[in-house]
Design an enzyme around this catalytic site. Structure first.
Site, short mmCIF file in Angstrom:
data_model
loop_
_atom_site.label_atom_id
_atom_site.label_comp_id
_atom_site.label_asym_id
_atom_site.label_seq_id
_atom_site.Cartn_x
_atom_site.Cartn_y
_atom_site.Cartn_z
N ASP A 148 0.82 -1.22 0.00
CA ASP A 148 0.00 0.00 0.00
C ASP A 148 0.85 1.26 0.00
O ASP A 148 0.65 2.19 0.80
CB ASP A 148 -0.93 -0.01 1.22
CG ASP A 148 -2.06 1.02 1.11
OD1 ASP A 148 -2.32 1.48 -0.02
OD2 ASP A 148 -2.65 1.37 2.14
N ASP A 176 -0.79 -9.28 -6.16
CA ASP A 176 -2.12 -8.71 -5.99
C ASP A 176 -2.82 -8.82 -7.35
O ASP A 176 -2.62 -7.98 -8.24
CB ASP A 176 -2.02 -7.25 -5.54
CG ASP A 176 -3.39 -6.61 -5.33
OD1 ASP A 176 -4.41 -7.30 -5.55
OD2 ASP A 176 -3.44 -5.43 -4.95
#
Length: 398
Positions: free
Chosen positions: A161, A301
Site C-alpha cells: 500500500d 495482488d
C-alpha cells in the site's frame, strides 16, 4: 600386545585340496567345520557370535592365503588382519564406491548369526584354497543409507500500500520488521514507490532487489542472497493496461530446485475485469510454457474474482491456498472487517492476493504451510503495515 600371542591356536583350520581333486570338482567345496563333528575342536564355542545384520566384507586378491600345501601361522595372521580391517572399513562406504574388480570365483558367505565366515578362492592354475574360521571381529551397524533430509524454502507476497501516504513512513518500518521476523527466501511486493524501494533496500541488505519499474508505483521481487541463486529476469508489459501494470519474471534456483518466479499487480477495480482477465491469461500462459524441469510460482495482488480465474487457469496450475487446505482463516487478504486502515462502511472482504504453482517434473515440492502475515498493528501506531494482509507459504523439497 602382540597379536600372535593373543589369538587361540585352535581358531582356524586351513584345508588344501590337491590338483587331482580339483579336476574332479566343478566348483570348490566349502567345508563348514561347525557341521563336521570329527573336525570340530572340543574347546570351540559360539563366543565369536555377533547378533544383528552387518555389511558384507569384501575379499581382495591380497587377502587370499599364499599357495602351498601348508600355510604358516604368521601368513595366516597377516591374512586375518587384512580381512578384519577390510570388513570394518567397507561398511561405511557407498555401494557404488566399493571395489567390484574382485575375481569372479571369490565367494563370501556370511551366515545371519555370523558364527562362521567361509571364503573360497578359485584359481584355474592353482589348487582351490578353502578357508573356514570362526569370526571374532566386531562388526559395524547395518550400513543402511540415512533417509534424505528435506530442505525448505519460503515465499511471501504482499501489497504494501505504497500509494497511501497516511503513516507511510511508520508503516514501511513495520513491513521491514515483519520481513526480518519471517525471513522468507523470496518476496513479491506490490505498490512499491521509489522512496520505499530505497528504504527497503537499505534496511534489508540480505536481499537482492529487482524492480518491475522505477517510477510511479511498481512491483519488486526480493531474493535472499544466501539461499537463492539469481540467473536472469525480464519484465513483460501488459499492452492493455491503463495503470502501468506488468509481469516481473525471474529465473533463479534454490538448492537443486530451478524456479521461475512471476510477480504481478493486475488491473484494479470491477469495471476493469475484461482487461484483468486478459492480463491473467498472459500470466497463466507464461506458467504453462515454462519448462517441465522448472517449478513456476506465480502470484501477487491479482485483484482476482474466482470466476475470472476459473476461465483462464487450467488444470495443471494449482492454487496454493486450496492445496494447503483452503482454511477460511487464511482466505481473505483484503478484509475491511478486520483491517482498519481504510474505513469502508460495507466492510468488504476479498481474496485479491493469490499464489499459484506449476510443479516441476524433477523436484518433488510440497507446500506445507500457508498463512497470513502483517496482522499486527505497527508498534505505537493505530494502523497495520498495509491494508492488505501478506501471504506466507513454506515449501518442503524432498
Amino acid at each position: 600386545m602382540d597379536m600372535e600371542d593373543s589369538r587361540p591356536e585352535d581358531q582356524s583350520v586351513i584345508l588344501l585340496e590337491s590338483d587331482e581333486e580339483q579336476e574332479e570338482q566343478e566348483e570348490p567345496e566349502v567345508i563348514d567345520l561347525a557341521d563336521d563333528e570329527d573336525e570340530e575342536d572340543d574347546d570351540s564355542s559360539n563366543e565369536g557370535e555377533v547378533s544383528g545384520k552387518t555389511c558384507p566384507a569384501e575379499v581382495t586378491e591380497e587377502m587370499v592365503p599364499p599357495e602351498g600345501a601348508i600355510v604358516e601361522r604368521q601368513h595366516y595372521l597377516r591374512f586375518l588382519r587384512k580381512w578384519s580391517q577390510s570388513s570394518t572399513s567397507h561398511c561405511g562406504r557407498p555401494l557404488n564406491e566399493r571395489n567390484h574388480n574382485q575375481p569372479k570365483s571369490t565367494e563370501v558367505d556370511l551366515s545371519e548369526s555370523l558364527d562362521e565366515v567361509k571364503l573360497a578362492a578359485n584359481d584355474t592354475d592353482d589348487p582351490d584354497i578353502l578357508v573356514t574360521f570362526e569370526s571374532h571381529v566386531k562388526t559395524s551397524p547395518p550400513c543402511n543409507l540415512p533417509p534424505k533430509v528435506p530442505t525448505f524454502f519460503s515465499l511471501i507476497t504482499w501489497n504494501i500500500d505504497g500509494l497511501e501516504e497516511e503513516n507511510l513512513a511508520n508503516r514501511i518500518k513495520g513491513v521491514v520488521e515483519v520481513l526480518k521476523k519471517e525471513e522468507p527466501d523470496v518476496v513479491y511486493l506490490q505498490e512499491v514507490i521509489p522512496p520505499t524501494f530505497v528504504y527497503l533496500e537499505k534496511h534489508l541488505p540480505q536481499y537482492k532487489f529487482l524492480a518491475g519499474n522505477d517510477r510511479n508505483y511498481f512491483t519488486a521481487t526480493l531474493l535472499k542472497v544466501s539461499r537463492v541463486s539469481y540467473d536472469h529476469h525480464v519484465v513483460l508489459p501488459f499492452h492493455n493496461t491503463v495503470m502501468s501494470r506488468n509481469l516481473l519474471c525471474i529465473q533463479a534456483q534454490i538448492d537443486t530446485v530451478k524456479l521461475s518466479l512471476l510477480n504481478t499487480h493486475l488491473e484494479s477495480m470491477r469495471e476493469y475485469s475484461a482487461k484483468r482477465k486478459e492480463q491473467m491469461k498472459i500470466c497463466f500462459d507464461k506458467m504453462k510454457s515454462s519448462p517441465s524441469s522448472v517449478t513456476t510460482i506465480f502470484g501477487g495482488d491479482l485483484n482476482a474474482r474466482d470466476y475470472e480465474v476459473d476461465a483462464t487457469k487450467g488444470p495443471i496450475i494449482l492454487d496454493l491456498w486450496e492445496v494447503c487446505g483452503g482454511r477460511p482463516a487464511s482466505c481473505w487478504t483484503w478484509n475491511m472487517a478486520e483491517n482498519t486502515n481504510k474505513q469502508i462502511p460495507s466492510k468488504p472482504k476479498c481474496r485479491f492476493d493469490r499464489l499459484y504453482i506449476k510443479k516441476s517434473s524433477l523436484a518433488h515440492i510440497i507446500p506445507d504451510e500457508f498463512r497470513l502475515i502483517g496482522k499486527e498493528k505497527v508498534p505505537g501506531m493505530p494502523c497495520f503495515p498495509s491494508d492488505h494482509w501478506g501471504i506466507f507459504v513454506r515449501f518442503k523439497v524432498l
